[in-house]
Design an enzyme around this catalytic site. Structure first.
Site, mmCIF file in Angstrom:
data_model
loop_
_atom_site.group_PDB
_atom_site.id
_atom_site.type_symbol
_atom_site.label_atom_id
_atom_site.label_comp_id
_atom_site.label_asym_id
_atom_site.label_seq_id
_atom_site.Cartn_x
_atom_site.Cartn_y
_atom_site.Cartn_z
ATOM 1 N N HIS A 73 -9.085 -48.784 0.960
ATOM 2 C CA HIS A 73 -9.445 -49.487 -0.272
ATOM 3 C C HIS A 73 -8.640 -48.934 -1.453
ATOM 4 C CE1 HIS A 73 -12.880 -52.360 -1.206
ATOM 5 N NE2 HIS A 73 -12.355 -52.199 -2.404
ATOM 6 N N TYR A 123 -17.771 -60.062 2.180
ATOM 7 C CA TYR A 123 -18.640 -58.944 2.543
ATOM 8 C C TYR A 123 -19.822 -59.556 3.257
ATOM 9 C CZ TYR A 123 -16.083 -56.277 -1.016
ATOM 10 O OH TYR A 123 -15.105 -55.652 -1.753
ATOM 11 N N THR A 180 -14.282 -57.000 4.679
ATOM 12 C CA THR A 180 -14.087 -55.622 4.217
ATOM 13 C C THR A 180 -15.276 -54.776 4.658
ATOM 14 O OG1 THR A 180 -12.747 -56.330 2.361
ATOM 15 C CG2 THR A 180 -13.784 -54.179 2.156
ATOM 16 N N LYS A 225 -10.977 -55.273 7.454
ATOM 17 C CA LYS A 225 -10.245 -54.465 6.467
ATOM 18 C C LYS A 225 -10.995 -53.165 6.187
ATOM 19 C CE LYS A 225 -8.444 -54.783 1.722
ATOM 20 N NZ LYS A 225 -9.325 -53.999 0.844
ATOM 21 N N SER A 239 -10.634 -62.486 -3.361
ATOM 22 C CA SER A 239 -11.784 -61.609 -3.134
ATOM 23 C C SER A 239 -13.092 -62.340 -3.434
ATOM 24 C CB SER A 239 -11.669 -60.394 -4.056
ATOM 25 O OG SER A 239 -12.909 -59.735 -4.160
ATOM 26 N N GLN A 265 -11.633 -63.080 1.381
ATOM 27 C CA GLN A 265 -12.219 -61.791 1.771
ATOM 28 C C GLN A 265 -13.713 -61.832 1.512
ATOM 29 O OE1 GLN A 265 -12.918 -59.241 -1.071
ATOM 30 N NE2 GLN A 265 -14.227 -58.287 0.480
HETATM 31 C C1 LIG Z 1 -8.693 -53.281 -9.141
HETATM 32 C C2 LIG Z 1 -8.888 -53.388 -7.658
HETATM 33 C C3 LIG Z 1 -9.864 -54.241 -7.165
HETATM 34 C C4 LIG Z 1 -10.063 -54.362 -5.783
HETATM 35 N N1 LIG Z 1 -10.994 -55.239 -5.315
HETATM 36 C C5 LIG Z 1 -11.147 -55.393 -3.976
HETATM 37 C C6 LIG Z 1 -12.076 -56.352 -3.463
HETATM 38 O O1 LIG Z 1 -12.731 -57.059 -4.206
HETATM 39 N N2 LIG Z 1 -12.179 -56.442 -2.114
HETATM 40 C C7 LIG Z 1 -11.435 -55.683 -1.248
HETATM 41 O O2 LIG Z 1 -11.577 -55.801 -0.029
HETATM 42 N N3 LIG Z 1 -10.562 -54.784 -1.722
HETATM 43 C C8 LIG Z 1 -10.381 -54.636 -3.043
HETATM 44 N N4 LIG Z 1 -9.459 -53.730 -3.504
HETATM 45 C C9 LIG Z 1 -8.617 -52.994 -2.562
HETATM 46 C C10 LIG Z 1 -7.336 -53.783 -2.240
HETATM 47 O O3 LIG Z 1 -7.627 -54.920 -1.458
HETATM 48 C C11 LIG Z 1 -6.353 -52.944 -1.440
HETATM 49 O O4 LIG Z 1 -6.998 -52.448 -0.306
HETATM 50 C C12 LIG Z 1 -5.779 -51.778 -2.234
HETATM 51 O O5 LIG Z 1 -5.495 -52.149 -3.547
HETATM 52 C C13 LIG Z 1 -4.508 -51.303 -1.543
HETATM 53 O O6 LIG Z 1 -3.985 -50.192 -2.193
HETATM 54 P P1 LIG Z 1 -2.825 -50.295 -3.295
HETATM 55 O O7 LIG Z 1 -3.509 -50.692 -4.546
HETATM 56 O O8 LIG Z 1 -2.281 -48.929 -3.318
HETATM 57 O O9 LIG Z 1 -1.836 -51.335 -2.819
HETATM 58 C C14 LIG Z 1 -9.260 -53.591 -4.880
HETATM 59 C C15 LIG Z 1 -8.274 -52.736 -5.394
HETATM 60 C C16 LIG Z 1 -8.080 -52.639 -6.760
HETATM 61 C C17 LIG Z 1 -7.004 -51.728 -7.275
#
Ligand SMILES: Cc1cc2nc3c(=O)[nH]c(=O)nc-3n(C[C@H](O)[C@H](O)[C@H](O)COP(=O)(O)O)c2cc1C
Length: 391
Positions: A287, A140, A166, A263, A117, A138
């Site tokens: 997300h 932004y 994203t 995404k 990320s 990933q």
């Molecule tokens: C703690 C945390 C931090 C995240 N940080 C990002 C991020 O920096 N960029 C992003 O595109 N998605 C981020 N996400 C979303 C994840 O990429 C993903 O879409 C999501 O966790 C999928 O759902 P799941 O946790 O049920 O598998 C984050 C999710 C969590 C739980």
């Protein structure tokens, strides 16, 4: 049978992702666990992401030869050993001092893609230095486009296989658990959080002596680093460009020569626009229920998008996956592959690299077992005939 009544003290006691969540909860200070675990508003999307898988049933074909199961597939131009990869998540160091490095090592040991990320606590370069397999970055789109352009150049230089934009984060979602816990870095202490940081002293001592929570990929920008000090949410709200449109996706595609994933897609209309803008894949994602509350569960978005555009782009189901049968259902509905976020982060918090490996071992075994019981010997053969909506 759920094993939640049994206390989880060790990784070996964890038989599934939910068990790893229990151990993660035990290991992390209260505000940090809730930042990991929580979603937006009333957490309806967060819950639905997993529950929606129960609206589908698997239809076995008995007496098929399942003496060996081919779990391998191709996504984002990469051959991976099984159809699950690791979604980008920010600030992994919060959850374990082994940070992103633990996750990238585990991902590659399990023959799959690691996604770093923009909000990670390890640099593009440091991940590349230890990586032995395919990796995605990933991004932004920042108000200052030169930050985004700089990422693209660094990814090209360090041989990232794919870029992921994203698009569901024009502003930060309303994570009310973080308001209650007063989550932030440095922590704002209330009575309960102070007690929890004290109780979890190994985590707290490490955090104080060797914090390393900077969002190191963006600290090269002076404006960005000032905002980071005020918290991730403030950073998101101040630095991400809310005015971006599909023209900016076209712009990003023109800067990047390889596979481009958008995404945060949930509708056929947006998937169509992603293809037109030059994307090669979409991640059907809300997300992890952390952004728009009541956005649909990713699994429910697969079939309409696969029917309309399955021959034009790859479809990644991202969100709610906690079991191998979830992966099988997503693929049977038309997804090319699945990605997980919390699934591996719970493992990370439960035990660093070994914990991530435990999460991947359990999930992979569940997919393989599910395939055998379904009577399907290759994930590439999964198709609509294996799944139906529950009546
Ligand atoms: C703690 C945390 C931090 C995240 N940080 C990002 C991020 O920096 N960029 C992003 O595109 N998605 C981020 N996400 C979303 C994840 O990429 C993903 O879409 C999501 O966790 C999928 O759902 P799941 O946790 O049920 O598998 C984050 C999710 C969590 C739980």
């Amino acid at each position: 049978m759920r094993t939640r009544k049994i206390k989880k003290w060790r990784l070996a006691d964890c038989n599934n992702i939910t068990d790893l969540r229990d151990l993660a909860k035990r290991n992390l200070p209260w505000p940090v666990f809730n930042y990991l675990d929580g979603g937006a508003d009333d957490e309806i999307s967060l819950a639905r992401n997993t529950e929606a898988f129960n609206d589908y049933e698997l239809l076995p074909t008995q007496l098929s030869d399942v003496s060996s199961i081919d779990m391998s597939t191709t996504v984002l131009g990469q051959n991976i050993d099984w159809p699950v990869f690791l979604a980008p998540t920010g600030a992994s160091r919060l959850f374990h001092h082994e940070s992103e490095q633990a996750v990238v090592r585990a991902a590659h040991k399990f023959g799959t893609i690691y996604s770093l990320s923009t909000l990670g606590t390890t640099t593009i370069e440091d991940v590349a230095a230890i990586s032995t397999g395919p990796k995605m970055y990933q991004v932004y789109i920042f108000k200052d486009r030169s930050i985004t352009r700089d990422f693209v150049e660094r990814c090209k230089q360090h041989k990232y296989a794919a870029l992921c934009l994203t698009v569901d984060t024009p502003i930060a979602g309303n994570r009310e658990r973080d308001l209650v816990t007063e989550f932030g870095w440095p922590p704002k202490l209330n009575v309960r959080s102070a007690l929890s940081y004290a109780w979890h002293f190994p985590w707290t001592i490490r955090a104080v002596l060797k914090p390393g929570f900077d969002l190191v990929n963006v600290t090269s920008s002076a404006a960005a680093s000032r905002e980071i000090n005020e918290g991730v949410m403030a950073f998101v709200n101040s630095q991400f460009d809310r005015s971006i449109s599909w023209k900016d996706v076209e712009w990003l595609a023109s800067q990047w020569d390889g596979p481009l994933v958008v995404k945060g897609i949930q509708t056929v209309g947006d998937a169509r626009k992603a293809v037109a803008a030059g994307a090669t894949a979409v991640m059907l994602s809300n997300h992890g229920g952390r952004q728009l509350e009541t956005a649909p569960a990713p699994v429910d978005c697969i079939a309409p998008i696969a029917d309309a555009l399955g021959d034009q782009l790859e479809i990644i189901c991202d969100g709610g996956i906690r079991r191998g049968t979830h992966v099988i259902k997503a693929l049977a509905l038309g997804a090319t592959a699945c990605s997980i976020g919390r699934g591996y982060l719970f493992g990370l918090a439960a035990g660093g690299q070994r914990g991530v490996e435990r999460a991947l071992t359990l999930l992979r075994a569940e997919v393989e077992r599910g395939m055998a019981l379904l009577g399907c010997n290759s994930v590439q053969k999964l198709a609509a005939g294996y799944v139906r909506v529950r009546r």
